[in-house]
Write an enzyme that holds these catalytic residues in place. Structure first.
Site, PDB file in Angstrom:
ATOM      1  N   LYS A   1       0.624  -1.195   0.176  1.00 12.23           N
ATOM      2  CA  LYS A   1      -0.308   0.136   0.159  1.00 12.23           C
ATOM      3  C   LYS A   1       0.673   1.645  -0.086  1.00 12.23           C
ATOM      4  CE  LYS A   1      -2.252  -1.216   3.930  1.00 12.23           C
ATOM      5  NZ  LYS A   1      -1.254  -2.401   4.519  1.00 12.23           N
TER       6      LYS A   1
ATOM      7  N   ARG B   1      11.732  -5.774   4.798  1.00 14.72           N
ATOM      8  CA  ARG B   1      11.615  -4.459   5.296  1.00 14.72           C
ATOM      9  C   ARG B   1      12.970  -3.472   5.412  1.00 14.72           C
ATOM     10  NH1 ARG B   1       5.550  -1.496   5.275  1.00 14.72           N
ATOM     11  NH2 ARG B   1       5.914  -2.739   7.424  1.00 14.72           N
TER      12      ARG B   1
ATOM     13  N   ARG C   1      12.393  -2.317  11.465  1.00 11.07           N
ATOM     14  CA  ARG C   1      10.704  -1.415  12.098  1.00 11.07           C
ATOM     15  C   ARG C   1      10.467  -2.083  13.157  1.00 11.07           C
ATOM     16  NH1 ARG C   1       5.608   0.565   8.562  1.00 11.07           N
ATOM     17  NH2 ARG C   1       4.586  -0.754   9.986  1.00 11.07           N
TER      18      ARG C   1
ATOM     19  N   ARG D   1      -0.192  -8.905  13.164  1.00 13.70           N
ATOM     20  CA  ARG D   1      -0.457  -8.086  12.658  1.00 13.70           C
ATOM     21  C   ARG D   1      -1.235  -8.239  11.591  1.00 13.70           C
ATOM     22  NH1 ARG D   1       4.673  -4.987  11.203  1.00 13.70           N
ATOM     23  NH2 ARG D   1       2.902  -3.641   9.546  1.00 13.70           N
TER      24      ARG D   1
ATOM     25  N   ARG E   1      -9.038   1.520   9.329  1.00 12.18           N
ATOM     26  CA  ARG E   1      -8.732   0.056   9.140  1.00 12.18           C
ATOM     27  C   ARG E   1     -10.380  -0.613   9.672  1.00 12.18           C
ATOM     28  NH1 ARG E   1      -3.179   0.828   9.131  1.00 12.18           N
ATOM     29  NH2 ARG E   1      -1.675  -1.153   8.846  1.00 12.18           N
TER      30      ARG E   1
HETATM   31  P1  ADP Z   1       1.469  -1.500   7.354  1.00 15.08           P
HETATM   32  O1  ADP Z   1       2.320  -0.321   6.814  1.00 15.08           O
HETATM   33  O2  ADP Z   1       2.936  -2.906   7.887  1.00 15.08           O
HETATM   34  O3  ADP Z   1       0.261  -1.730   7.223  1.00 15.08           O
HETATM   35  P2  ADP Z   1       1.720   1.017   8.955  1.00 15.08           P
HETATM   36  O4  ADP Z   1       2.055   1.755   9.375  1.00 15.08           O
HETATM   37  O5  ADP Z   1       0.236   0.980   8.478  1.00 15.08           O
HETATM   38  O6  ADP Z   1       1.417  -0.640   9.146  1.00 15.08           O
HETATM   39  O7  ADP Z   1       0.620   1.092  10.781  1.00 15.08           O
HETATM   40  C1  ADP Z   1       1.757   0.476  11.819  1.00 15.08           C
HETATM   41  C2  ADP Z   1       0.700   0.621  13.238  1.00 15.08           C
HETATM   42  O8  ADP Z   1       0.010   1.949  13.135  1.00 15.08           O
HETATM   43  C3  ADP Z   1      -0.205  -0.341  12.664  1.00 15.08           C
HETATM   44  O9  ADP Z   1      -0.112  -1.945  13.739  1.00 15.08           O
HETATM   45  C4  ADP Z   1      -1.259   0.204  14.049  1.00 15.08           C
HETATM   46  O10 ADP Z   1      -0.303   0.124  15.412  1.00 15.08           O
HETATM   47  C5  ADP Z   1      -1.428   1.589  13.428  1.00 15.08           C
HETATM   48  N1  ADP Z   1      -1.947   2.314  12.556  1.00 15.08           N
HETATM   49  C6  ADP Z   1      -1.582   2.700  11.289  1.00 15.08           C
HETATM   50  N2  ADP Z   1      -2.716   3.154  10.862  1.00 15.08           N
HETATM   51  C7  ADP Z   1      -3.620   3.106  11.976  1.00 15.08           C
HETATM   52  C8  ADP Z   1      -5.569   3.143  12.144  1.00 15.08           C
HETATM   53  N3  ADP Z   1      -6.128   3.529  10.744  1.00 15.08           N
HETATM   54  N4  ADP Z   1      -6.140   2.637  13.202  1.00 15.08           N
HETATM   55  C9  ADP Z   1      -5.332   2.233  14.285  1.00 15.08           C
HETATM   56  N5  ADP Z   1      -3.973   2.008  14.324  1.00 15.08           N
HETATM   57  C10 ADP Z   1      -3.322   2.217  13.089  1.00 15.08           C
HETATM   58  P1  ADP Z   2       2.390  -2.014   2.930  1.00 13.16           P
HETATM   59  O1  ADP Z   2       2.569  -0.439   3.424  1.00 13.16           O
HETATM   60  O2  ADP Z   2       0.885  -2.618   2.737  1.00 13.16           O
HETATM   61  O3  ADP Z   2       2.418  -2.204   4.766  1.00 13.16           O
HETATM   62  P2  ADP Z   2       4.379  -1.758   1.602  1.00 13.16           P
HETATM   63  O4  ADP Z   2       4.311  -0.954   0.625  1.00 13.16           O
HETATM   64  O5  ADP Z   2       5.168  -1.279   3.414  1.00 13.16           O
HETATM   65  O6  ADP Z   2       3.139  -2.223   2.412  1.00 13.16           O
HETATM   66  O7  ADP Z   2       5.626  -2.698   0.999  1.00 13.16           O
HETATM   67  C1  ADP Z   2       5.839  -3.968   2.402  1.00 13.16           C
HETATM   68  C2  ADP Z   2       7.269  -5.124   1.667  1.00 13.16           C
HETATM   69  O8  ADP Z   2       7.263  -5.009   0.403  1.00 13.16           O
HETATM   70  C3  ADP Z   2       8.435  -3.386   1.322  1.00 13.16           C
HETATM   71  O9  ADP Z   2       9.458  -3.997   2.000  1.00 13.16           O
HETATM   72  C4  ADP Z   2       8.562  -3.759  -0.266  1.00 13.16           C
HETATM   73  O10 ADP Z   2       9.663  -2.814  -0.797  1.00 13.16           O
HETATM   74  C5  ADP Z   2       8.172  -4.768  -1.111  1.00 13.16           C
HETATM   75  N1  ADP Z   2       6.925  -4.867  -1.791  1.00 13.16           N
HETATM   76  C6  ADP Z   2       5.946  -3.389  -2.113  1.00 13.16           C
HETATM   77  N2  ADP Z   2       5.711  -3.965  -3.440  1.00 13.16           N
HETATM   78  C7  ADP Z   2       6.094  -5.059  -3.186  1.00 13.16           C
HETATM   79  C8  ADP Z   2       5.804  -5.677  -5.229  1.00 13.16           C
HETATM   80  N3  ADP Z   2       4.844  -5.965  -5.345  1.00 13.16           N
HETATM   81  N4  ADP Z   2       6.786  -7.072  -4.339  1.00 13.16           N
HETATM   82  C9  ADP Z   2       7.722  -7.809  -3.842  1.00 13.16           C
HETATM   83  N5  ADP Z   2       7.964  -6.660  -2.964  1.00 13.16           N
HETATM   84  C10 ADP Z   2       6.920  -5.580  -2.661  1.00 13.16           C
END
Ligand code: ADP
Ligand code: ADP
Length: 217
Positions: A16, A130, A162, A173, A91
């Site tokens: 995302k 990541r 992270r 998660r 979320r």
């Molecule tokens: P990811 O990229 O792995 O989906 P995020 O960076 O979006 O993770 O979120 C990291 C953490 O921040 C989540 O596990 C949660 O604890 C908190 N968080 C992010 N967005 C939300 C939301 N919309 N509602 C509640 N908690 C959130």
């Molecule tokens: P999210 O925001 O949904 O948690 P991220 O954009 O942070 O996901 O991506 C999670 C990890 O996967 C990062 O290390 C990113 O570089 C990698 N990644 C994202 N898209 C792809 C893809 N299409 N193929 C392989 N790796 C990817």
């Protein structure tokens, strides 16, 4: 013109953030990531950051009321006048309802919800590789490596992993996602604005699909 809002949906690690950045830039919209906003608060040691930290480190969601207030404040800033690509928000169905009310006040609504679909096994692999830059740029050890290991391509800063990308926290998660966030797939499908994208493709191919989906919306 009414502002344009796009909601990126998908499990943790789906891509995302990676895609939202590209999309927002190409459409001249702001990328609003609630995860990034919480991490910024954490770094600046604000009260909100301290509150969020406990939930984030355990892989739990930060409570809805706190999260919604933060998003309201962010989307009300002038740089969001044209709209935003929302990443990691909403979320929960409660957050989705709150977003609808908020956008109504702006005379707008969510235009389209690209749902990036990726199976669990791949998510764990993506999150464990990541690497993040302090300013929020996202790399992957194998799939999107920086030019120099552990160094940001653009500003040379040190990359980090992270705290919540450890395998045990990642698995939790994913469970939290299934229980609390996955209901949004039906929520937006019923509104007729959900479009599924195959997130197992390469980053560039996902971006291309996403571009087409948004263009046709
Ligand atoms: P990811 O990229 O792995 O989906 P995020 O960076 O979006 O993770 O979120 C990291 C953490 O921040 C989540 O596990 C949660 O604890 C908190 N968080 C992010 N967005 C939300 C939301 N919309 N509602 C509640 N908690 C959130
Ligand atoms: P999210 O925001 O949904 O948690 P991220 O954009 O942070 O996901 O991506 C999670 C990890 O996967 C990062 O290390 C990113 O570089 C990698 N990644 C994202 N898209 C792809 C893809 N299409 N193929 C392989 N790796 C990817």
């Amino acid at each position: 013109m009414a502002p344009l809002y796009i909601v990126m949906l998908g499990p943790p690690g789906a891509g995302k953030g990676t895609q939202a950045k590209v999309l927002a830039q190409s459409m001249d919209l702001v990328h609003v990531s609630t995860g990034d906003l919480f991490r910024e608060n954490l770094k600046n040691e604000t009260e909100l950051g301290q509150l969020a930290q406990g939930f984030m480190n355990k892989g739990e969601l930060v409570p809805d009321d706190v999260t919604v207030r933060m998003v309201e404040e962010r989307l009300s800033r002038p740089d969001c006048d044209k709209g935003a690509v929302l990443d990691g928000f909403p979320r929960t169905p409660t957050q989705a309802d709150a977003l609808e009310v908020l956008l109504e006040n702006f005379g707008a609504g969510v235009k389209i919800v690209p749902y990036i679909k990726v199976p669990d096994e791949i998510l764990v692999e993506r999150l464990s590789g990541r690497w993040m830059s302090p300013s929020g740029r996202v790399y992957h050890a194998l799939y999107n490596p920086p030019k120099v290991k552990w160094i940001d391509d653009l500003d040379g800063s040190q990359l980090y992993q992270r705290e919540d990308d450890k395998p045990e926290t990642v698995r939790h998660r994913i469970e939290v996602y299934k229980e609390q966030t996955a209901p949004l797939i039906d929520y937006y499908q019923e509104k007729g604005i959900l479009v599924e994208i195959d997130g197992t493709q390469s980053i560039d191919d996902v971006a291309e699909d996403l571009r087409q989906v948004v263009e046709e919306a």
